[in-house]
Enzyme design. Structure first.
Site, PDB file in Angstrom:
ATOM      1  N   ARG A  36      10.639  79.913 -24.570  1.00  0.00           N
ATOM      2  CA  ARG A  36      11.477  79.093 -25.453  1.00  0.00           C
ATOM      3  C   ARG A  36      10.663  78.204 -26.394  1.00  0.00           C
ATOM      4  O   ARG A  36      11.205  77.580 -27.294  1.00  0.00           O
ATOM      5  CB  ARG A  36      12.458  78.255 -24.623  1.00  0.00           C
ATOM      6  CG  ARG A  36      13.581  79.118 -24.044  1.00  0.00           C
ATOM      7  CD  ARG A  36      14.757  78.273 -23.638  1.00  0.00           C
ATOM      8  NE  ARG A  36      14.515  77.554 -22.403  1.00  0.00           N
ATOM      9  CZ  ARG A  36      15.035  76.358 -22.119  1.00  0.00           C
ATOM     10  NH1 ARG A  36      15.805  75.740 -23.002  1.00  0.00           N
ATOM     11  NH2 ARG A  36      14.765  75.769 -20.982  1.00  0.00           N
TER      12      ARG A  36
ATOM     13  N   LYS B  23       2.557  77.787 -22.866  1.00  0.00           N
ATOM     14  CA  LYS B  23       3.307  76.519 -22.931  1.00  0.00           C
ATOM     15  C   LYS B  23       2.468  75.311 -22.507  1.00  0.00           C
ATOM     16  O   LYS B  23       2.482  74.279 -23.181  1.00  0.00           O
ATOM     17  CB  LYS B  23       4.561  76.611 -22.059  1.00  0.00           C
ATOM     18  CG  LYS B  23       5.312  75.296 -22.009  1.00  0.00           C
ATOM     19  CD  LYS B  23       6.754  75.427 -21.594  1.00  0.00           C
ATOM     20  CE  LYS B  23       6.929  75.527 -20.113  1.00  0.00           C
ATOM     21  NZ  LYS B  23       8.369  75.441 -19.740  1.00  0.00           N
TER      22      LYS B  23
ATOM     23  N   TYR C 267       4.316  70.607 -11.553  1.00  0.00           N
ATOM     24  CA  TYR C 267       4.494  71.586 -12.628  1.00  0.00           C
ATOM     25  C   TYR C 267       3.574  71.223 -13.800  1.00  0.00           C
ATOM     26  O   TYR C 267       3.456  70.047 -14.158  1.00  0.00           O
ATOM     27  CB  TYR C 267       5.927  71.559 -13.167  1.00  0.00           C
ATOM     28  CG  TYR C 267       7.003  72.048 -12.228  1.00  0.00           C
ATOM     29  CD1 TYR C 267       6.693  72.700 -11.046  1.00  0.00           C
ATOM     30  CD2 TYR C 267       8.334  71.874 -12.564  1.00  0.00           C
ATOM     31  CE1 TYR C 267       7.701  73.152 -10.211  1.00  0.00           C
ATOM     32  CE2 TYR C 267       9.348  72.320 -11.743  1.00  0.00           C
ATOM     33  CZ  TYR C 267       9.030  72.956 -10.549  1.00  0.00           C
ATOM     34  OH  TYR C 267      10.035  73.389  -9.750  1.00  0.00           O
TER      35      TYR C 267
ATOM     36  N   ASN D 243     -29.075  49.076 -43.313  1.00  0.00           N
ATOM     37  CA  ASN D 243     -27.977  48.984 -44.265  1.00  0.00           C
ATOM     38  C   ASN D 243     -27.972  50.244 -45.125  1.00  0.00           C
ATOM     39  O   ASN D 243     -28.954  50.531 -45.805  1.00  0.00           O
ATOM     40  CB  ASN D 243     -28.167  47.734 -45.136  1.00  0.00           C
ATOM     41  CG  ASN D 243     -26.951  47.461 -46.001  1.00  0.00           C
ATOM     42  OD1 ASN D 243     -26.307  48.391 -46.505  1.00  0.00           O
ATOM     43  ND2 ASN D 243     -26.630  46.187 -46.173  1.00  0.00           N
TER      44      ASN D 243
ATOM     45  N   ARG E 228     -36.443  60.343 -57.449  1.00  0.00           N
ATOM     46  CA  ARG E 228     -35.524  60.569 -58.567  1.00  0.00           C
ATOM     47  C   ARG E 228     -36.342  60.678 -59.845  1.00  0.00           C
ATOM     48  O   ARG E 228     -37.489  60.225 -59.892  1.00  0.00           O
ATOM     49  CB  ARG E 228     -34.520  59.422 -58.669  1.00  0.00           C
ATOM     50  CG  ARG E 228     -35.184  58.093 -58.935  1.00  0.00           C
ATOM     51  CD  ARG E 228     -34.238  56.922 -58.794  1.00  0.00           C
ATOM     52  NE  ARG E 228     -34.904  55.699 -59.233  1.00  0.00           N
ATOM     53  CZ  ARG E 228     -34.505  54.478 -58.899  1.00  0.00           C
ATOM     54  NH1 ARG E 228     -33.467  54.317 -58.112  1.00  0.00           N
ATOM     55  NH2 ARG E 228     -35.138  53.430 -59.345  1.00  0.00           N
TER      56      ARG E 228
END
Ligand code: UD1
Ligand code: CA
Length: 449
Positions: A15, A22, A103, A359, A422
């Protein structure tokens, strides 16, 4: 008293309309069967046996992840609850003490209730957990005389008079192991459903001169899940309880109804959880930490004084020491942040160790994945990572070291060093304005012509 637990989880659960067995559907981010196992833990069981059938391998995997020592047995065909329990006989051969049957699709049973059943075993040979049903529907009915349980009659087999009984069977049952399996061996399938009913052991016990009794609990505790609608309603119930429990334990929930908990979430006293926070499994938030609005946490540990969010994401393995700050649009995965470390804006920190007081500027990214392998990033204590630094792992930035904003860091930076990765800036005096003037003139000419 020694106790063994048998959890029935073989049913198909058709179901649910689902490919997933289930008992693997999640409630509070934990599979239903795990809820049953955790409830049973209140009994400190010596053995846990889970009876599986449909989707057995997948269920076994989840069961073992929760408890390595659990025994999984297979019920090949689902011939009824007595037949299901019988599958645990060999696994429990010789086990002293009681067996409690639960159950796998009944997630709300409380440990206290199970302990009350064990206590009632001093009086009765078989103890059944019952409840007064608002609408008894198709539940099995408990036929009692005074304090004694005579038998359980399944709805399908019940007379009109029996159907009028409102004291119903939850399915949880407890008896001495040897007695239980002896009784089960005598159960037949001579009933309307043609099933081996576990409930029949009560009449078999009383016929033998053994006594059976009932322990009752609120109906809400015995709620079983059969459909997706019931699962969704159960989630609502679960969340309401989790919020109430967190508040009772001293957590500060600014808007409780907007916070979603997992089954195992731990929020300490005086910890603040703001609006719309979602906890996945495995989260501990210590006393006095703050989780700000719209944050999502799973598998994370947040220590005292730490502040997370708003809009932060902590993924499994996020370990935040005291007074760490993790700000907006920051994701932390499998990374330990030392005391007082700060990652306040727009960053990804994965597979990393961040030293105390380091940081990390806005837009810091640990480039941890090369497409095949994951690599580690280490940042030393008090290091300062400039905004938009890409840390190409494996890489180490030393203690008190700095990286320039926009750097791509591909090799280790020694303690105390400054690394710039960079392109050097090239500035042409006056060129910006000249270029802009030329473009504007071109646009004006185009509009005219
Ligand atoms: C059962 C009880 C009923 C009780 C109700 C409470 C019996 C005969 N009836 O009815 O008295 O009121 O629970 O919810 O016990 N299972 C197996 N193998 C099987 C059959 C069942 O593992 O062969 C498992 C199911 O997966 C489920 C549990 O046992 O978790 C209960 O089975 P289900 O068929 O739902 O029993 P009910 O008919 O609801
Ligand atoms: Ca059922």
């Amino acid at each position: 008293m020694m106790v063994s637990l048998v959890i029935l989880a073989a049913g198909q659960g058709s179901r649910m309309q689902s490919d997933l067995p289930k008992v693997l559907h999640p409630l509070g981010a934990a599979p239903l069967v795990v809820h049953a196992m955790r409830a049973g833990r209140a009994l400190d069981p010596d053995s846990v046996v889970v009876v599986v059938g449909h989707g057995g391998d997948a269920v076994a995997q989840v069961v073992h992840a929760e408890d390595e020592a659990a025994i999984v047995v297979t019920q090949e065909a689902q011939l009824g609850t007595a037949h299901a329990v019988a599958q645990a006989r060999a696994a429990l051969a010789g086990a002293p003490g009681d067996v409690v049957v639960l159950y796998g699709d009944t997630p709300f049973i409380r440990g206290e209730t199970l302990n009350a059943m064990i206590a009632a075993r001093k009086i009765h040979d078989v103890v059944v957990l019952g409840f007064e049903a608002a609408d008894p529907g198709r539940y099995g009915r408990l036929v009692t005389t005074g304090d004694t349980l005579e038998r359980i009659v399944e709805f399908k087999d019940a007379s009109e008079a029996e159907r009028a009984i409102t004291l119903c069977n939850s399915g949880v049952i407890c008896a001495d192991r040897a007695t239980l399996f002896d009784l089960i061996a005598q159960v037949s399938n001579d009933n309307v459903a043609g099933e081996y009913y576990l409930t029949d052991i009560v009449a078999l016990a009383t016929a033998k001169g053994l006594s059976a009794g009932v322990v009752t609990c609120p109906e809400a505790e015995t709620l079983g899940i059969n459909t997706r609608t019931e699962l969704a309603q159960a989630e609502v119930t679960f969340q309401a309880r989790a919020r109430a429990e967190a508040l009772e334990d001293g957590a500060i929930l600014v808007a409780p109804e907007t916070v979603y908990f997992a089954q195992d979430t731990v929020v300490g006293r005086g910890a603040i959880v703001e609006q719309f926070v979602v906890f996945g499994p495995g989260v501990t938030v210590e006393n006095g930490a703050t989780i700000r609005a719209f944050s999502h946490l799973e598998g994370a540990h947040v220590s005292r004084g730490a502040v997370v969010g708003p809009y932060a994401r902590l993924r499994p393995g996020a370990e935040l020491s005291e007074n760490v700050h993790v700000g907006n649009f920051v994701e932390i995965k499998n990374a330990a942040l030392g005391e007082g470390a700060k990652v306040n804006h727009l960053s990804y920190v994965g597979d990393a160790t961040i030293g105390a007081r380091a940081n990390l500027g806005a837009g810091t990214v640990t480039c941890n994945y090369d497409g095949v392998f994951k690599h580690h990033t280490e940042i030393g204590e008090g290091a300062f990572i400039g905004s938009s630094t890409m840390l190409v792992a494996p890489v180490r930035v030393g203690a008190e070291a700095m990286t320039g904003s926009g750097s791509v860091i591909t090799s280790d930076v020694p303690d105390g060093a400054l690394a710039l990765g960079r392109a050097r800036q090239d500035t042409k005096p006056g060129l910006g304005k000249r270029l802009m003037d030329r473009l504007r003139a071109a646009k004006a000419a185009k509009m005219k012509g």
